[in-house]
Write a protein that holds these residues in place. Structure first.
Motif, PDB file in Angstrom:
ATOM      1  N   ASP A  42       2.858  -1.100   2.080  1.00  0.00           N
ATOM      2  CA  ASP A  42       2.497  -0.409   3.400  1.00  0.00           C
ATOM      3  C   ASP A  42       3.403   0.360   3.126  1.00  0.00           C
ATOM      4  OD1 ASP A  42       0.890  -2.985   2.839  1.00  0.00           O
ATOM      5  OD2 ASP A  42       0.945  -2.651   5.622  1.00  0.00           O
ATOM      6  N   ALA A  43       4.205   0.933   2.558  1.00  0.00           N
ATOM      7  CA  ALA A  43       5.745   2.333   2.618  1.00  0.00           C
ATOM      8  C   ALA A  43       3.787   3.403   2.359  1.00  0.00           C
ATOM      9  CB  ALA A  43       6.332   2.365   2.435  1.00  0.00           C
ATOM     10  N   LEU A  44       3.843   3.204   1.067  1.00  0.00           N
ATOM     11  CA  LEU A  44       2.886   3.791   0.401  1.00  0.00           C
ATOM     12  C   LEU A  44       1.849   4.297   0.643  1.00  0.00           C
ATOM     13  CD1 LEU A  44       3.431   2.573  -3.170  1.00  0.00           C
ATOM     14  CD2 LEU A  44       4.440   5.009  -2.469  1.00  0.00           C
ATOM     15  N   LYS A  45       0.856   3.227   1.407  1.00  0.00           N
ATOM     16  CA  LYS A  45      -0.846   3.804   2.177  1.00  0.00           C
ATOM     17  C   LYS A  45       0.134   4.433   3.233  1.00  0.00           C
ATOM     18  CE  LYS A  45      -2.225  -0.092   3.296  1.00  0.00           C
ATOM     19  NZ  LYS A  45      -3.449  -1.305   3.970  1.00  0.00           N
ATOM     20  N   TRP A  46       1.182   3.516   3.761  1.00  0.00           N
ATOM     21  CA  TRP A  46       1.643   4.918   4.983  1.00  0.00           C
ATOM     22  C   TRP A  46       1.357   6.242   4.607  1.00  0.00           C
ATOM     23  CZ3 TRP A  46       5.913   7.167   7.048  1.00  0.00           C
ATOM     24  CH2 TRP A  46       5.484   7.370   8.649  1.00  0.00           C
ATOM     25  N   VAL A  47       2.461   6.789   3.758  1.00  0.00           N
ATOM     26  CA  VAL A  47       2.740   8.080   3.915  1.00  0.00           C
ATOM     27  C   VAL A  47       1.281   8.617   3.078  1.00  0.00           C
ATOM     28  CG1 VAL A  47       3.980   9.705   2.154  1.00  0.00           C
ATOM     29  CG2 VAL A  47       5.118   7.661   3.192  1.00  0.00           C
ATOM     30  N   SER A  48       1.280   8.050   2.250  1.00  0.00           N
ATOM     31  CA  SER A  48      -0.699   8.695   1.114  1.00  0.00           C
ATOM     32  C   SER A  48      -1.817   8.713   2.136  1.00  0.00           C
ATOM     33  CB  SER A  48      -0.767   8.266   0.308  1.00  0.00           C
ATOM     34  OG  SER A  48      -0.660   6.724  -0.315  1.00  0.00           O
ATOM     35  N   GLY A  49      -1.863   7.363   2.911  1.00  0.00           N
ATOM     36  CA  GLY A  49      -3.291   7.576   3.761  1.00  0.00           C
ATOM     37  C   GLY A  49      -4.150   6.776   2.825  1.00  0.00           C
TER      38      GLY A  49
END
Length: 417
Positions: free
Chosen positions: A271-278
Motif C-alpha cells: 500500500d505504500a507503493l500504491k500511495w506513492v505511485s497512484g
C-alpha cells in the motif's frame, strides 16, 4: 407460503440495507445471472424499493451482441425499467482482451452513472463466479489475497459497484427465470475452452462428485476474506506506529519494519507503493518477494514507478524520476495524480518534473530535507525550457505544491481492502 423467488429477493435486499439507494443502476448483459438479478430487484421496486435503471455494455466484439442488447431493452420495456446500451469502440486488437474489455466496461458504466446522478450499480456475480475465480487463482498459486472472495461492494470514482448475489448460485437464479418463462442469452464464449474461466467451470463440474461444489468454494473464499481483513487490520496498526510522511515520500521505521511478520510487512509495503505511485493495484508475487529480499539485505531498488531506499533508520518510498520524466500538464491540473500546484496566472506555463536540469537552478534544494532522488522527481513549473518555480525544492517564486492524497489516505486504504 413464501416462494423461492421471495427468499432470494430478501437475501438480495439485505445487501442494500439499512439505507438503500433512491436510484439503483443494474448491469444487464442478457445472461441468466444479471437478468434474474434484474427481475428480483424489480420485484423489490414494485414493493417500494429503489427506482431501477438498466445498462448493457456492447463490446462490439461479436455480431450477436447488438441483438442481445436489443433483447435486454425489450425485456426492460416490458418491466417498465429505463434501459441504455453503451458501446465500446476502442479495442485495437492488441493486449489482453478480457482485461481491457473489463476495464472498459466498468469505465463506461462509471461515466454513464456519474452523468445521471446514479451512485450505485448492481452486478450479477454469483457464488459460481466466486468459485471459478477461486480455482483460477489457485492454479496461479495465489496467497490469501488472491483466494479471498470478491468484494461485496467496490468503489470506482464516485460510483459503488454492488454484488448482492455473491452467496446465491447460478442455478437458483436460473430457476427464477424458468418459473417465469423467461429466456436468457447464452454467450457462445461460455463454451470456448480457450477461456480460462470456461476451463475452470468444467473442472468445477468434475469436482462435484467429491463434494467440492461452487457453494463450498465460495464459502472458503469468504473465509479467506475474513483472514485477509484481519491481516490488513494488523498492518494498519503496525503502520500507525512505524509510518510517516515527508512531502510526497513515505517513511517506514526500519527497526519496526524488521519486527513485522512477513504477511503484515508485505501489505504495509504494497500500500505504500500504491500511495506513492497512484496505481490501482500493488505489485504481487515474485516482484514483492524480490523487494522484501532486497530490503532485508539492505539494498535499494525500484518497483512500480517508485524508488525504495534502504537507510540506516528508515525505508523511504519515493517517486521514481523515470516514471514521471515525460509527464506534463497544465497548471490547473493535478500532476502525477497527486500534486496540486497553485500560483500566479502565467500563459504557457506547465507542470513537469524538476529533473537534474531544473535542480541546477535550485541552490537551496537541500533545505527541503529530501534526498536528491525525491527532489528531481518533484513537480516544477516550466515555461518552455525556463524554470519558473520548484516549490518542493525551495524555489517557490509565488508558487506552492500540495499533496491531494495525505497520510490519512494511506491509512484508510489499509482498511478498505
Amino acid at each position: 407460503m413464501t416462494s423461492r423467488a421471495d427468499l432470494l429477493r430478501d437475501r438480495i435486499i439485505a445487501h442494500f440495507l439499512p439505507k438503500p439507494p433512491e436510484t439503483l443502476g443494474v448491469a444487464v448483459s442478457g445472461g441468466s445471472d444479471s437478468l434474474a438479478l434484474l427481475v428480483l430487484l424489480n420485484d423489490w421496486r414494485r414493493e417500494g424499493g429503489p427506482k431501477l435503471v438498466a445498462v448493457t455494455v456492447d463490446h462490439r466484439l461479436r455480431d450477436e451482441a447488438r441483438d442481445e442488447a436489443e433483447q435486454v431493452a425489450r425485456i426492460c420495456e416490458g418491466l417498465d425499467i429505463p434501459h441504455e446500451t453503451l458501446a465500446w469502440t476502442d479495442w485495437n486488437g492488441q493486449g489482453n482482451l478480457p482485461d481491457q474489455a473489463r476495464r472498459a466496461r466498468y469505465g463506461l458504466m462509471v461515466d454513464w452513472a456519474s452523468a445521471r446522478g446514479i451512485d450505485a450499480i448492481a452486478l450479477g456475480h454469483t457464488a459460481d463466479d466466486q468459485a471459478e475465480t477461486f480455482l483460477m487463482r489457485l492454479a496461479r498459486e495465489a496467497g490469501v489475497d488472491g483466494l479471498s472472495a470478491m468484494a461485496a461492494t467496490r468503489r470506482q470514482g464516485k460510483v459503488i459497484f454492488c454484488r448482492p448475489a455473491l452467496h446465491i448460485s447460478r442455478e437458483e437464479l436460473r430457476d427464477v427465470l424458468r418459473d417465469r418463462g423467461m429466456a436468457w442469452v447464452d454467450d457462445p464464449s461460455n463454451a470456448d475452452l480457450a477461456y480460462e474461466r470456461v476451463r475452470a467451470r468444467r473442472v468445477l463440474a468434475a469436482l462435484a462428485p467429491l463434494g467440492i461444489t461452487a457453494q463450498n468454494l465460495s464459502n472458503v473464499a469468504h473465509h479467506m476474506s475474513d483472514v485477509r481483513d484481519t491481516l490488513y487490520w494488523y498492518a494498519f496498526l503496525a503502520a500507525r506506529k512505524s509510518v510517516g510522511f515527508q512531502q510526497g515520500d513515505l517513511l517506514i521505521d526500519r527497526k519496526g519494519f524488521r519486527a513485522l511478520r512477513g504477511e503484515i510487512a508485505r501489505r504495509l509495503l504494497q500500500d505504500a507503493l500504491k500511495w506513492v505511485s497512484g496505481a490501482e493495484y500493488g505489485p504481487r508475487g515474485r516482484a514483492m518477494d524480490l523487494l522484501l529480499d532486497a530490503i532485508r539485505s539492505g539494498n535499494s531498488m525500484t518497483l512500480q514507478g517508485c524508488q525504495i531506499t534502504v537507510g540506516t533508520e528508515q525505508l523511504r518510498v519515493s517517486r521514481e524520476y523515470n516514471a514521471v520524466a515525460g509527464l506534463r500538464c497544465g497548471t490547473d491540473e493535478i500532476w502525477d495524480g497527486r500534486w496540486k500546484i497553485t500560483g500566479p496566472v502565467t500563459v504557457g506555463a506547465e507542470i513537469a518534473a524538476l529533473g537534474h536540469e531544473g535542480l541546477s537552478e535550485c541552490p537551496e534544494w537541500r533545505e527541503s530535507g529530501l534526498p536528491l532522488a525525491s527532489v528531481i522527481a518533484s513537480p516544477a513549473v516550466w515555461q518552455g525550457r525556463e524554470l519558473l518555480a520548484a516549490p518542493v525544492a525551495r524555489s517557490e517564486n509565488g508558487w506552492s505544491a500540495e499533496m491531494i492524497r495525505d497520510g490519512e489516505h494511506y491509512f484508510a486504504a489499509l482498511l478498505s481492502h
